[in-house]
Design an enzyme around this catalytic site. Structure first.
Site, PDB file in Angstrom:
ATOM      1  N   LYS A 123       0.851  -0.718  -0.053  1.00 13.46           N
ATOM      2  CA  LYS A 123      -0.233  -0.164  -0.143  1.00 13.46           C
ATOM      3  C   LYS A 123       0.928   1.130  -0.353  1.00 13.46           C
ATOM      4  O   LYS A 123       0.492   2.111  -0.629  1.00 13.46           O
ATOM      5  CB  LYS A 123      -0.850  -0.136   1.657  1.00 13.46           C
ATOM      6  CG  LYS A 123      -2.172  -0.653   1.055  1.00 13.46           C
ATOM      7  CD  LYS A 123      -3.343  -0.778   2.306  1.00 13.46           C
ATOM      8  CE  LYS A 123      -4.781  -1.859   2.115  1.00 13.46           C
ATOM      9  NZ  LYS A 123      -4.981  -1.374   3.492  1.00 13.46           N
ATOM     10  N   LYS A 214      -7.681 -11.375  -8.706  1.00 14.55           N
ATOM     11  CA  LYS A 214      -8.364 -11.119  -8.326  1.00 14.55           C
ATOM     12  C   LYS A 214      -9.670  -9.970  -8.306  1.00 14.55           C
ATOM     13  O   LYS A 214      -9.020  -8.505  -7.851  1.00 14.55           O
ATOM     14  CB  LYS A 214      -8.362 -10.817  -6.418  1.00 14.55           C
ATOM     15  CG  LYS A 214      -9.114 -10.828  -4.854  1.00 14.55           C
ATOM     16  CD  LYS A 214      -7.855 -10.602  -3.980  1.00 14.55           C
ATOM     17  CE  LYS A 214      -9.146 -10.175  -2.772  1.00 14.55           C
ATOM     18  NZ  LYS A 214      -8.303  -9.950  -1.337  1.00 14.55           N
ATOM     19  N   LYS A 217     -11.269  -3.783  -5.394  1.00 15.56           N
ATOM     20  CA  LYS A 217     -12.172  -2.309  -5.154  1.00 15.56           C
ATOM     21  C   LYS A 217     -11.035  -1.346  -5.465  1.00 15.56           C
ATOM     22  O   LYS A 217     -10.723  -0.897  -6.657  1.00 15.56           O
ATOM     23  CB  LYS A 217     -12.602  -1.685  -4.305  1.00 15.56           C
ATOM     24  CG  LYS A 217     -13.329  -0.015  -3.833  1.00 15.56           C
ATOM     25  CD  LYS A 217     -13.809   0.049  -2.807  1.00 15.56           C
ATOM     26  CE  LYS A 217     -12.601   0.021  -1.852  1.00 15.56           C
ATOM     27  NZ  LYS A 217     -12.342   1.705  -2.427  1.00 15.56           N
TER      28      LYS A 217
END
Ligand code: TRP
Length: 352
Positions: A123, A214, A217
């Site tokens: 991230k 996958k 979002k």
């Protein structure tokens, strides 16, 4: 006080899980990968389900969107079948002990240990490492606090403690176990180390446009995701346009037919039909009919969820009252755990 925790028979295992309110709708991957299991686990477990709004501010956010998404998340969970009488459904920030325990746990977490969390590395790499907040860095410690606050009490529940999460959360669960054991070792037996519970039945759902990745979002394009709250028209279209392959055979083959395989998984999970039976049903019929029927199955599943969610959102006072009730139940358990933790750590009690 906690009806669920008071009446949970001795021997009822406890379960806790959380989900971030970072989208205006959950998606099909969330539903089949996790949320459907949350609903099923209510039958066998004393369940705590948490909308983790404190985690949602670890990246830059819009306050109005967070407020809206927290209610939308809770409403969808209720609409999917989380039963607030049987389970404790609550908003993380309503129970301040989450942040308090996170502080205590952060003081027994090594800097190097926290630095090894791969999700933080991923991230923060995306935002540029220097732009990442300290909150994003300590995110897994807050997650450990979410879990350990609801540690089963000896005698009240069997010391069985499950945390249903996706594969990507395995490392955070390992950290939680390590912190539980470290705390116990330094300050005396307090926490039951939780088990990561990665349900076998949880289907791995991939992106409709990029069927080897996958459904996510943050990574998928809107065309690759089916939102639970999506209107029927766009929902149908996305399924009809899902990437398949140049063949015609409806056959499960992860290597060569990733798109069709993903659609078969979705179909099978939603309809409860084994994949070989679907292969037989669609032998020779081509992708068109298969997709059309799948779209109908998806619509039949999510239309009632969307309608119930809209109804719940239409009465905010009622929804907030359900969440307040959940916060009271969760808060009672959390307060009891924190009382023990404060004492063990050596904080002087207020004497009241
Ligand atoms: N990190 C989890 C996720 O992204 C969300 C989460 C926060 C969670 N606290 C939790 C999951 C406690 C399980 C238990 O999926």
């Amino acid at each position: 006080m906690s009806q669920a925790t008071e009446t949970a028979a001795a021997g009822t295992p406890r379960v806790l899980s959380g989900i971030q309110p970072t989208a205006d709708s959950f998606h099909l991957g969330n539903y089949l990968g996790a949320l459907r299991q949350w609903v099923a686990l209510q039958d066998t477990h004393d369940a705590f389900y948490c909308v983790v709004d404190l985690h949602a501010i670890t990246v830059e956010h819009d306050p109005a969107a967070l407020r809206r998404r927290t209610r939308v998340s809770a409403a969808q969970l209720l609409a999917m079948g989380v039963d607030p009488e049987r389970s404790t459904l609550f908003v993380q920030s309503h129970v301040p002990e989450h942040a308090e325990l996170a502080w205590v746990l952060s003081c027994i977490t090594g800097f190097g240990e926290a630095s090894r969390m791969t999700q933080f590395k991923d991230k923060s790499a995306k935002q540029g490492a220097s732009a990442a907040s300290v909150g994003l860095f300590t995110y897994p410690i807050l997650q450990a606090a979410d879990i350990l606050l609801y540690t089963p009490e000896p005698g009240e529940n069997a010391p069985v403690f499950h945390v249903p999460v996706g594969e990507d959360q395995r490392q955070h669960l390992e950290l939680t176990r390590d912190l539980a054991q470290r705390f116990n070792h330094r300050f005396g037996d307090t926490f039951v180390a939780p088990d990561a519970f990665i349900p076998a039945a949880a289907a791995k759902i991939t992106d409709l446009q990029e069927p080897t990745a996958k459904m996510s979002k943050s990574a998928s394009s809107p065309q690759g995701i089916i939102d639970v709250l999506e209107e029927p028209g766009p929902m149908r279209k996305k399924i009809m346009r899902a990437v398949t392959d140049t063949g015609t055979e409806v056959r499960y083959d992860e290597q060569n037919k990733a798109g069709v395989t993903n659609l078969l998984r979705v179909f099978s999970a939603l309809e409860g039909t084994p994949i070989p039976d679907l292969e037989t049903r669609y032998a020779g019929s081509g992708y068109g009919q298969f997709k059309k029927d799948l779209a109908q199955v998806v619509l039949d599943t999510f239309t009632p969820v969307r309608e119930r969610t809209e109804k719940l959102l239409g009465d905010e006072r009622h929804l907030d009252a359900i969440l307040r009730h959940g916060a009271e139940r969760a808060g009672a358990v959390a307060a009891r755990t924190m009382e023990i933790v404060r004492d063990r750590v050596g904080f002087v009690g207020r004497g009241d």
